[in-house]
Each structure stands twice: as C-alpha cells, then as structure tokens.
Design a protein around this motif. Structure first.
Motif, PDB file in Angstrom:
ATOM      1  N   SER A 564      -4.190   3.206   6.086  1.00  0.00           N
ATOM      2  CA  SER A 564      -3.168   2.865   5.061  1.00  0.00           C
ATOM      3  C   SER A 564      -3.872   2.471   3.757  1.00  0.00           C
ATOM      4  O   SER A 564      -4.998   1.978   3.768  1.00  0.00           O
ATOM      5  N   TYR A 565      -3.187   2.715   2.620  1.00  0.00           N
ATOM      6  CA  TYR A 565      -3.788   2.360   1.333  1.00  0.00           C
ATOM      7  C   TYR A 565      -2.751   1.653   0.440  1.00  0.00           C
ATOM      8  O   TYR A 565      -1.537   1.829   0.594  1.00  0.00           O
ATOM      9  N   LEU A 566      -3.268   0.860  -0.460  1.00  0.00           N
ATOM     10  CA  LEU A 566      -2.450   0.171  -1.486  1.00  0.00           C
ATOM     11  C   LEU A 566      -3.197   0.284  -2.816  1.00  0.00           C
ATOM     12  O   LEU A 566      -4.351  -0.133  -2.920  1.00  0.00           O
ATOM     13  N   HIS A 574       2.449  -0.973  -7.992  1.00  0.00           N
ATOM     14  CA  HIS A 574       1.593  -0.511  -6.904  1.00  0.00           C
ATOM     15  C   HIS A 574       2.186   0.730  -6.234  1.00  0.00           C
ATOM     16  O   HIS A 574       3.357   1.090  -6.456  1.00  0.00           O
ATOM     17  N   GLN A 575       1.325   1.334  -5.429  1.00  0.00           N
ATOM     18  CA  GLN A 575       1.712   2.513  -4.655  1.00  0.00           C
ATOM     19  C   GLN A 575       1.074   2.370  -3.275  1.00  0.00           C
ATOM     20  O   GLN A 575      -0.083   1.954  -3.155  1.00  0.00           O
ATOM     21  N   THR A 576       1.800   2.735  -2.204  1.00  0.00           N
ATOM     22  CA  THR A 576       1.292   2.625  -0.833  1.00  0.00           C
ATOM     23  C   THR A 576       1.463   3.958  -0.097  1.00  0.00           C
ATOM     24  O   THR A 576       2.256   4.828  -0.529  1.00  0.00           O
ATOM     25  N   TYR A 595      -6.888  -0.606  -2.173  1.00  0.00           N
ATOM     26  CA  TYR A 595      -7.150  -1.346  -0.933  1.00  0.00           C
ATOM     27  C   TYR A 595      -6.839  -0.399   0.230  1.00  0.00           C
ATOM     28  O   TYR A 595      -5.738   0.177   0.292  1.00  0.00           O
ATOM     29  N   ASN A 597      -6.976   0.038   4.537  1.00  0.00           N
ATOM     30  CA  ASN A 597      -7.005  -0.743   5.772  1.00  0.00           C
ATOM     31  C   ASN A 597      -7.000   0.204   6.969  1.00  0.00           C
ATOM     32  O   ASN A 597      -6.143   1.087   7.081  1.00  0.00           O
ATOM     33  N   ASN A 601     -10.054  -4.435   6.064  1.00  0.00           N
ATOM     34  CA  ASN A 601      -9.755  -4.025   4.693  1.00  0.00           C
ATOM     35  C   ASN A 601     -11.030  -3.707   3.937  1.00  0.00           C
ATOM     36  O   ASN A 601     -12.068  -4.355   4.109  1.00  0.00           O
ATOM     37  N   SER A 603     -11.909  -2.547  -0.363  1.00  0.00           N
ATOM     38  CA  SER A 603     -11.317  -2.322  -1.683  1.00  0.00           C
ATOM     39  C   SER A 603     -12.279  -1.544  -2.544  1.00  0.00           C
ATOM     40  O   SER A 603     -13.502  -1.564  -2.321  1.00  0.00           O
TER      41      SER A 603
END
Length: 647
Positions: A564-566, A574-576, A595, A597, A601, A603
C-alpha cells in the motif's frame, strides 16, 4: 371730635411708675379721623444713635373702649432682651440690638400697665436706612390686626372695632429721656391714612402736635418739631432742628397723586391745589442682557391727568389723579448662522411671535464646495419658522460643509460621484472593467487616477476630488503548462501575475514585462517568479516541477510485492492505493512524500521519476529463519559428538 383726647398720648414702652424721665412727642393728628377702623402710615427708616432712652416712630390711636394701640419702629440705645406679653398673660423675651431699627406694636389697656403687651421684631427688621416701610393696624370685628409691609405680625381681641371719637396720630418720640439734648435725625412720614367704610382713606387735613407722653416730666421743653415737606400734602417730617410749632395746620384741602410704576417712585402723594408735579419713569429697564422692560406710556385717571407716551411730563394738580406707568416685558431673540443671512433676531414683547428665516438653504463657496442647511438648534429643519417668545431665545442655523466628488470613466458605468458631507465616506466603484476590441485584444481598466488598481475603493471626503478610470489595451496571453517529463498538463489553473489573479482561460496583459509570481494547479502552489515579455497576443510554455513517477515495490530477491502507498502532496492533500509491484503515478509535484507499507513502513521524498523500494517478503523471511535454525541445530549436534569421542 374730642381734641382734648389728642394730648393724652402714651409713651413708646409704657412705664407708669417712672417719674424722672421724659417722653417727648411730635407729629401730626388727623382731622376728621374719628370712628375709624384702623390707621396706617409710611415711615422712613433713618439712622439714629440715642445715648439715653430710645427713639420711636409710630402711628397710634385709642379704641372706643380706651385701649391705646400703636405700631411702628423704635431704635434702642442698648443691646439685651425685652419681655413682651400677650393680653392673655403669656410672655417671652425678645432680643434687641443697639441702634438697630426694629418694628414693634403695643397695646396699652384702659387702666395703664407697666407690662409691655404686644410684640417686637428681630433687630434691624426694618432696614436699610433710607427705605420706607408701611405700618398698619385695622379691625375685623373686635379683633385688631397689626401689619408691617403687608405682613401680619400680630393680632388681639380688644372688645371694640373702632376708634370712637378718638383721632389717629402719627408720632416721632424720644422715650425715657433724662435731658432734651438727644439729637433725632429727621424722619419723613407720608400717606397717613385711616381705614373706614372698607377703604383706606388718606387723611385730608392734619395739625401739628408737640407734647409729652403720659407719665412724662414736663420741666424741659420738647426739642423735636414737625413740618410739612415741600408743600406736599400728607408728607411731613419730625425730629431735631425743625420748627417747634404746636397746633398748626400741616396740610389741608389738597389732592392726591397716586403713582403706580414698577421702576420709579410709586405711592400716594398729597399736594395743594395747583401744584405742578413732574412724573418720570425710565424708558428702558434691563433685567439682564436678554430681558428688559420697555416703557409704553402713562395711563392717567382724573381731571388734569396725563395719558401718553412721554416718559417724563408735568401734571398740574386740580383733582385726585392716578398715573400708571405701562411697561412691556421684552425678551431678546438671538438668531445666528455661521454662514449666510438670517433674519428675525431682536427684542420681542412677551408672547409675541418671532418669525425667523434663513435666506438660502444651500450656499456655494466654489462650484465644488458648498454649505447645506441641516436644521436649527431647536431641531426644526425648515428654513423659516415662527416661535412664541415667552423667554430669551438663542437659536442658530446648523450647516454641514460638502465637497463634490467627480468620478469618470471613458466607458462609463461608474458610481460614487456626487456631493458628500465633510468627513463622510465615498464608495467609488467601476462596474464595467473592459470592452472587447477583437478576439485577442480588450480595452481594460488599469487603475484610478489616484493610483489605486482596485475597481472599488473608499475615500474619506475632506476635500474635493476628481477620480477618473485609466484604461489600456491588453492582449490575450495563453499559458501552457508542462511537467518535468515535458508532458502537457491539462486542466484549468490560477495564475498570479504582477500580484493580480487571473483565470487560465482569461489572461489579458499589457505590452511589456510581467512577472508570473506563482501558479495554483490541482490545489498546489508553484512559486515561479518567472519574467515574461508581452508584445501583442502571446503564448508561453511554463514547466512546473511536476513529474510522472514509476513506483516499484519488490522483495530483496527482486520479486514484485503488492504494497500500500500514501502520497502527501505539498498542499497537504494525499493519494492512496496499492502498487501490485509497480504503479505509474502521474503529475506528482516535486518534494511530495511517498509512504509505502508492506510489513513495515518506508518513506521517500520525490526527486526523481523512478522509485524502487524493497522489502523482505514473508517467504524470504521463512527461508532465512530455516537457515538460522538449521545452522544452530548443526552446531549443537556436532558439539555432542565431539564430547562422546573424547570419552
């Protein structure tokens, strides 16, 4: 008429048991005054300084049942107290002061008494010196009232309502004297009257009387005389240095002049027939700076009287005459204005109407500066008004200063021009900001003549102003955005150029140099401070610090991992999502933070178009654990074999 009775006069404070003192009496006895119901006199208050005894000045008479009553004033030669009693026997002490004139009235019973029945006033109760005071006594039924200056100071029931056959007398007296050397300053008596038939009637004829009071020694001659003054009827004086002639006519067969004036000598005066008498009263009497009395005229009644507007004239006395001075009370109406002409100010009779007017409601100082009438100080907004004058009036016109604000534009549609009160706020506005010349050129608002570039502004009006809108040619400017991958960025944006805000689809600029301060795209602010030069319609390509990013997530062995990313952009949006091992992230602003995970995590700060992030995958972790545990097992198992071998 019992003339023998006029010599049976009594002393001021009756003391029948004193044998060695004198009561010198001089004055007037009225003819035809018997059977009256009272007597009155006006007596001048004069400074006296008796050394022995006291001086008294009074009007007195017997009642039909032989009470002697008198009222006037006395001047004592000592300071102390005197006991006064009522006929009922109650007594009090009164203070007296040396040489201070004090009113008194006294009642002497028929059989005489050493007790003072009556009352006396406070010291100096009939001042000041030179003033005249009225002393009266009269009956209502059998009760006699004693009055000083129209104020009742006492009363007594005497059992009789008239003087019977006894006359009224007006006397100046030196009481309790041991010699005849005491100097008595002459005192004027006038308007000697009796109360009869319900009226106060002036005594028409009187004789002088020079005598001694009851109980007085008589060896020394009476030093005090009496005489008529200036041939005036019912106007005489008594005292020292006056001829001592007894039983002579003082006045007779005269007429009375009654003068009623609020501002000059008033009263009833007697004169012999044919006397020439001047009457005079002031034309103007100011009560204060805003109230006065104006003489209107005399109103006369009687043969030979005067009715007219002259304030000073001479009357020949041939009958009884009444002259009344008529005055009108006036108030000042003060009308003021800081500018312009007002009318209606001045003196007005009470209850009259003052018509007040302002000539001009608007007064121009210059074509663009003026004063405008607001109201009068009483709140009335009409330029003309009428006021009933019942008091002094101060009324002023209130004006407000106004300036003209001229607002103009070559294409019209401006508001805010006109007249404004000083210190008020003018809100200036331009409604139409441009007109289209062609598809690529407009004539657009640049600024106001005072340098303000906003189409709306406010100004405090403390002067006259002319604000005109400046317009210039502006040209269509197209700005095309690209990212760091040289890919075109589609979508609208906001550009701030020279500090002004422009929508991307509507940018018009003047020829010349301009600075693109920053651009807002997709909610992110990109500071550029880029200089551009416009020369007619122009196109500009602006590269923004935005790029497409390939994000790879793999294991240490290079196998794809779905992590997963943020992404947090600089504007905090933000975008996920999930990578599935690889994802293309489009138009990511420079310095965004990614970020990622998987099991833990990681970054990454965006500064390139390719990002590789590796994680230990679960299979890789399992293999590592098997290897570790296998190594441990092998080591432990080998150690046991070596020990067995040694044994």
């Amino acid at each position: 008429m019992r003339w023998s009775s006029i010599f049976i006069l009594v002393l001021l404070f009756s003391i029948s048991n004193v044998k060695d003192f004198y009561w010198f009496q001089s004055g007037a006895v009225g003819y035809y005054t018997s059977n009256n119901n009272g007597a009155s006199i006006e007596i001048e208050t004069v400074n006296q300084t008796p050394i022995i005894g006291s001086f008294g000045f009074w009007v007195g008479e017997y009642t039909s049942n032989n009470y002697f009553i008198q009222i006037g004033y006395f001047v004592p030669n000592y300071t102390g107290v005197t006991e006064v009693c009522s006929l009922s026997g109650s007594c009090v002490f009164r203070n007296v002061s040396k040489y201070e004139p004090t009113w008194f009235y006294e009642i002497i019973p028929p059989n005489g008494s050493s007790t003072f029945y009556g009352n006396i006033g406070s010291p100096d109760s009939v001042g000041p010196f030179g003033s005249f005071h009225t002393y009266k006594m009269y009956s209502i039924g059998n009760v006699w009232f004693f009055v000083v200056d129209n104020k009742t100071v006492g009363s007594a029931y005497l059992g009789s309502s008239s003087s019977g056959s006894f006359p009224a007398t007006a006397i100046a007296e030196g009481a309790n004297m041991s010699n005849n050397n005491e100097y008595m300053n002459p005192v004027i008596f006038y308007n000697f009257s009796i109360y009869k038939y319900g009226y106060w009637l002036p005594v028409s004829e009187a004789k002088s009387i020079i005598f001694y009071g009851i109980g007085s020694q008589k060896l020394l001659p009476n030093p005090y005389g009496v005489e008529e003054v200036n041939n005036r009827v019912n106007y005489f004086e008594a005292g020292s240095n006056i001829p001592i002639i007894n039983n002579t006519i003082l006045w007779t067969n005269g007429y009375y002049l009654n003068i009623n004036s609020p501002f000059s000598r008033s009263g009833t005066f007697g004169y012999t027939t044919g006397s020439a008498v001047e009457i005079s009263t002031p034309l103007l009497v100011y009560k204060n700076s805003s109230a006065r009395y104006v003489f209107v005229g005399w109103r006369g009644i009687g043969i030979g009287s005067y009715t007219g507007k002259s304030n000073s004239t001479t009357i020949i006395i041939i009958s009884n005459i009444t002259e009344e001075a008529i005055y009108a009370k006036q108030y000042l109406v003060n009308v003021s204005s800081p500018i312009g002409n007002v009318t209606g100010g001045g003196w007005y009779n009470i209850s009259s109407i003052a018509n007040i007017s302002l000539k001009n409601r608007i007064i121009y100082i210059y074509p663009n500066v003026r004063y405008v009438f607001v109201n009068w100080s009483n709140g009335n907004t009409s330029t003309s008004l009428s006021i009933v004058v019942n008091r002094p009036i101060n009324i002023g016109a209130n004006f407000v200063k106004q300036y003209f604000i001229n607002v103009s534009s070559p294409i019209g549609n401006v508001t805010g021009g006109g007249w404004y009160n000083i210190s008020s706020i003018a809100n200036i506005s331009l409604k139409k900001l441009y007109i289209k010349i062609n598809n690529n050129t407009i004539l657009a608002f640049q600024n106001w003549s005072n340098g303000i570039s906003s189409p709306q502004f406010s100004v405090v009006v403390n002067n006259t102003y002319h604000f005109y809108a400046n317009f210039v040619d502006k040209f269509k400017v197209n700005i095309y955005l690209t990212n760091l991958n040289n890919k075109t960025l589609n979508g609208s944006f906001i550009a701030y150029i020279d500090g002004l805000r422009y929508n991307s689809s509507n940018i018009y600029l003047t020829n010349g140099t301009h600075i693109i301060n920053y651009i807002l795209f997709n909610g992110n602010k990109f500071v550029l401070n880029k200089t551009i030069y416009v020369n007619g319609p122009s196109n500009f390509h602006i590269q923004l610090p935005i790029q497409n990013i390939n994000l790879y997530t793999t294991s240490f062995l290079g196998l794809p991992i779905n992590a997963s990313y943020l992404i947090i952009f600089p504007n905090n949006t933000h975008q996920t999502g999930f990578t599935n091992g690889h994802i293309l992230l489009k138009n990511v602003p420079y310095n965004s933070t990614i970020y990622v995970n998987y099991i833990y995590n990681q970054s990454y700060k965006v500064n390139s178009s390719k990002v590789n992030i590796s994680f230990l995958s679960w299979p890789e972790i399992a293999i590592i654990l098997i290897i570790i545990f296998g190594a441990i097992y092998a080591r432990v198992h080998g150690f046991r074999h070596r020990r067995q071998y040694k044994r």
